[in-house]
Design a protein around this motif. Structure first.
Motif, PDB file in Angstrom:
ATOM      1  N   ALA A  21      22.957  81.323  68.993  1.00  0.00           N
ATOM      2  CA  ALA A  21      21.603  81.875  69.211  1.00  0.00           C
ATOM      3  C   ALA A  21      21.296  81.965  70.706  1.00  0.00           C
ATOM      4  O   ALA A  21      20.679  82.932  71.159  1.00  0.00           O
ATOM      5  CB  ALA A  21      20.559  81.006  68.502  1.00  0.00           C
ATOM      6  N   CYS A  22      21.738  80.962  71.476  1.00  0.00           N
ATOM      7  CA  CYS A  22      21.507  80.994  72.935  1.00  0.00           C
ATOM      8  C   CYS A  22      22.252  82.171  73.560  1.00  0.00           C
ATOM      9  O   CYS A  22      21.706  82.892  74.401  1.00  0.00           O
ATOM     10  CB  CYS A  22      21.985  79.694  73.593  1.00  0.00           C
ATOM     11  N   ARG A  25      20.512  85.376  72.657  1.00  0.00           N
ATOM     12  CA  ARG A  25      19.212  85.513  73.350  1.00  0.00           C
ATOM     13  C   ARG A  25      19.410  85.891  74.831  1.00  0.00           C
ATOM     14  O   ARG A  25      18.755  86.799  75.349  1.00  0.00           O
ATOM     15  CB  ARG A  25      18.445  84.192  73.233  1.00  0.00           C
ATOM     16  N   SER A  28      20.486  89.409  75.000  1.00  0.00           N
ATOM     17  CA  SER A  28      19.390  90.352  74.703  1.00  0.00           C
ATOM     18  C   SER A  28      18.503  90.551  75.921  1.00  0.00           C
ATOM     19  O   SER A  28      17.793  91.546  76.024  1.00  0.00           O
ATOM     20  CB  SER A  28      18.559  89.867  73.509  1.00  0.00           C
ATOM     21  N   GLU A  29      18.558  89.588  76.845  1.00  0.00           N
ATOM     22  CA  GLU A  29      17.767  89.708  78.074  1.00  0.00           C
ATOM     23  C   GLU A  29      18.637  90.148  79.258  1.00  0.00           C
ATOM     24  O   GLU A  29      18.269  89.967  80.402  1.00  0.00           O
ATOM     25  CB  GLU A  29      17.063  88.398  78.375  1.00  0.00           C
ATOM     26  N   GLU A 221      16.956  80.121  66.910  1.00  0.00           N
ATOM     27  CA  GLU A 221      16.276  81.033  67.846  1.00  0.00           C
ATOM     28  C   GLU A 221      15.097  80.345  68.549  1.00  0.00           C
ATOM     29  O   GLU A 221      14.735  80.702  69.677  1.00  0.00           O
ATOM     30  CB  GLU A 221      15.763  82.290  67.103  1.00  0.00           C
ATOM     31  N   ASP A 222      14.467  79.371  67.864  1.00  0.00           N
ATOM     32  CA  ASP A 222      13.355  78.635  68.501  1.00  0.00           C
ATOM     33  C   ASP A 222      13.872  77.876  69.724  1.00  0.00           C
ATOM     34  O   ASP A 222      13.189  77.741  70.739  1.00  0.00           O
ATOM     35  CB  ASP A 222      12.745  77.614  67.521  1.00  0.00           C
ATOM     36  N   ALA A 224      16.755  78.633  71.362  1.00  0.00           N
ATOM     37  CA  ALA A 224      17.292  79.605  72.336  1.00  0.00           C
ATOM     38  C   ALA A 224      16.197  80.157  73.244  1.00  0.00           C
ATOM     39  O   ALA A 224      16.428  80.413  74.435  1.00  0.00           O
ATOM     40  CB  ALA A 224      17.987  80.740  71.598  1.00  0.00           C
ATOM     41  N   ALA A 225      14.985  80.311  72.702  1.00  0.00           N
ATOM     42  CA  ALA A 225      13.878  80.858  73.501  1.00  0.00           C
ATOM     43  C   ALA A 225      13.567  79.935  74.678  1.00  0.00           C
ATOM     44  O   ALA A 225      13.280  80.396  75.794  1.00  0.00           O
ATOM     45  CB  ALA A 225      12.646  81.039  72.621  1.00  0.00           C
ATOM     46  N   SER A 228      16.391  80.015  77.250  1.00  0.00           N
ATOM     47  CA  SER A 228      16.286  81.229  78.032  1.00  0.00           C
ATOM     48  C   SER A 228      15.228  81.075  79.132  1.00  0.00           C
ATOM     49  O   SER A 228      15.441  81.463  80.292  1.00  0.00           O
ATOM     50  CB  SER A 228      15.947  82.375  77.072  1.00  0.00           C
TER      51      SER A 228
END
Ligand code: NAI
Ligand code: BGC
Length: 256
Positions: A21-22, A25, A28-29, A221-222, A224-225, A228
Motif C-alpha cells: 500500500a505504501c 501510494r 500514485s503521488e 491504505e490508512d 500508507a497515507a 506518504s
C-alpha cells in the motif's frame, strides 16, 4: 504538481500488506519505486504492474533484510537503479506468537534481525550514501503501537518495536545536522496477512475490536497515507516522532 515527482523511494517488504500500500501510494503521488521482498512472486509482479500502469517506474530487488550484507547491498543497489534514493521506508517486519519462556534463540533472531537489525543497518547504508552524495534524506520506519503498549506472548516483537522508537529518536537528533529526517509510523490492528489468524478467529477479533474506539480494523491504505505525509515536504519540520494510526487503540480507556 505531484508531491513525489522525480523522487525515488525504496519500500522494504512491499509485495503485500502495508508495504504494498505504501509503494502504491507513493507511486500514485509521482514516485518511482524500488520494491523489495525475499523473493519476487506473483504478488510482487502484481504490484510492479499496478505501478507501471500508473506511469511510474518500478523495479523489484530481492533481498532478505534480516541479513546484514543483504540489506546493505539492497540499499546500494536501490541507489543504482534510477541513480538516486530520496526516500527509505523500512516496512518489512515479522512477528511470532510464543510464551516468553518458550521463545528460542532462533525465534528471537528471526524477529529482532528483521525488525531491528535490518532497519538499523539499512538506515546506516542510506546515511552513508547521503553523506557521500552531500544530499538530504528521508526515512520512515514501520513501527507498531507495540513500541508503546504491551503485547503479551510477542516479547521479541515488542522489544524490536520498542527499540525502533528509541533508534528513531536518537537518529533524529544525530542526523538533523545532515538534513536527514526520520520518523516512525505506528499502526494498530490493520487487516493484512500478518493478522491472518486474528481475522479468521471471530471471538479473538471481537475482543480486539473492544479495545479500538473506532470499532474497526485499519486498512493498509490508512497507514500508507501517513507514510506518504511523513515522506513528503509537507512534513519538512517533522523528525523524531511516532505517528499512531490505530483508531484510538493506544490511549484507549473506558469505564464499563
Ligand atoms: P505482512 O506480513 O502482510 O507483510 C510483510 C512483508 O514483509 C511481507 O511481504 C514479507 O514477505 C516481507 N518480509 C518479511 N521479512 C522480510 C525480510 N527479512 N526481507 C524482506 N522482506 C521481508 O505484514 P504487514 O501487516 O503488512 O506488516 C508490515 C509492517 O507493519 C511490519 O513491520 C509490521 O510489524 C508492521 N505492523 C503491522 C500491523 C498490522 O496490524 N498489520 C500493526 C503494526 C505494525
Ligand atoms: C501486530 C498485529 C496486531 C497489532 C495490534 C501489530 O504490531 O503486527 O498483529 O494486531 O499490532 O495489536
Amino acid at each position: 504538481m505531484k508531491r513525489f515527482e522525480n523522487k525515488v523511494a525504496l519500500v522494504t517488504g512491499s509485495s503485500q500488506g502495508i508495504g504494498a500500500a505504501c509503494a502504491l501510494r507513493l507511486a500514485s503521488e509521482g514516485a518511482d519505486i524500488i520494491l523489495n521482498g525475499r523473493k519476487l512472486d506473483e504478488r510482487g509482479d502484481g504490484i510492479l504492474k499496478q505501478i507501471t500502469d500508473m506511469g511510474q517506474r518500478a523495479t523489484f530487488l530481492e533481498a532478505d533484510v534480516s541479513d546484514y550484507h543483504n540489506v546493505v547491498k539492497l540499499v546500494n543497489d536501490a541507489v543504482k537503479v534510477y541513480g538516486k534514493l530520496d526516500i527509505l521506508v523500512n516496512n518489512a517486519g515479522v512477528e511470532k506468537n510464543h510464551n516468553f519462556w518458550e521463545v528460542t534463540e532462533e525465534d528471537y533472531d528471526f524477529v529482532m534481525d528483521t525488525n531491528l537489525k535490518g532497519v538499523f543497518f539499512g538506515i546506516q547504508a542510506y546515511v552513508k550514501y547521503c553523506i557521500a552524495e552531500k544530499r538530504t534524506g528521508v526515512v520512515v520506519n514501520m513501527s507498531s503501537v507495540h513500541e508503546e503498549i504491551v503485547f503479551p506472548h510477542f516479547s521479541p516483537y515488542c522489544a524490536s518495536k520498542g527499540a525502533l522508537k528509541m533508534l528513531t529518536r536518537n537518529l533524529a537528533t544525530e542526523l538533523a545536522p545532515l538534513n536527514i529526517r526520520i520518523n516512525n509510523v505506528a499502526p494498530g490492528a490493520i487487516a493484512t496477512p500478518i493478522n491472518k489468524s486474528l481475522l479468521e478467529n471471530k471471538e479473538q477479533l471481537e475482543s480486539v475490536l473492544k479495545n479500538i474506539p473506532m470499532k474497526k480494523l485499519g486498512k493498509p491504505e490508512d497507514v500508507a497515507a501517513v507514510v506518504s505525509f511523513l515522506a513528503s515536504e509537507d512534513a519538512a519540520y517533522v523528525t523524531g516522532s511516532t505517528y499512531f494510526v490505530d483508531g484510538g487503540l493506544t490511549y484507549h480507556y473506558e469505564e464499563q
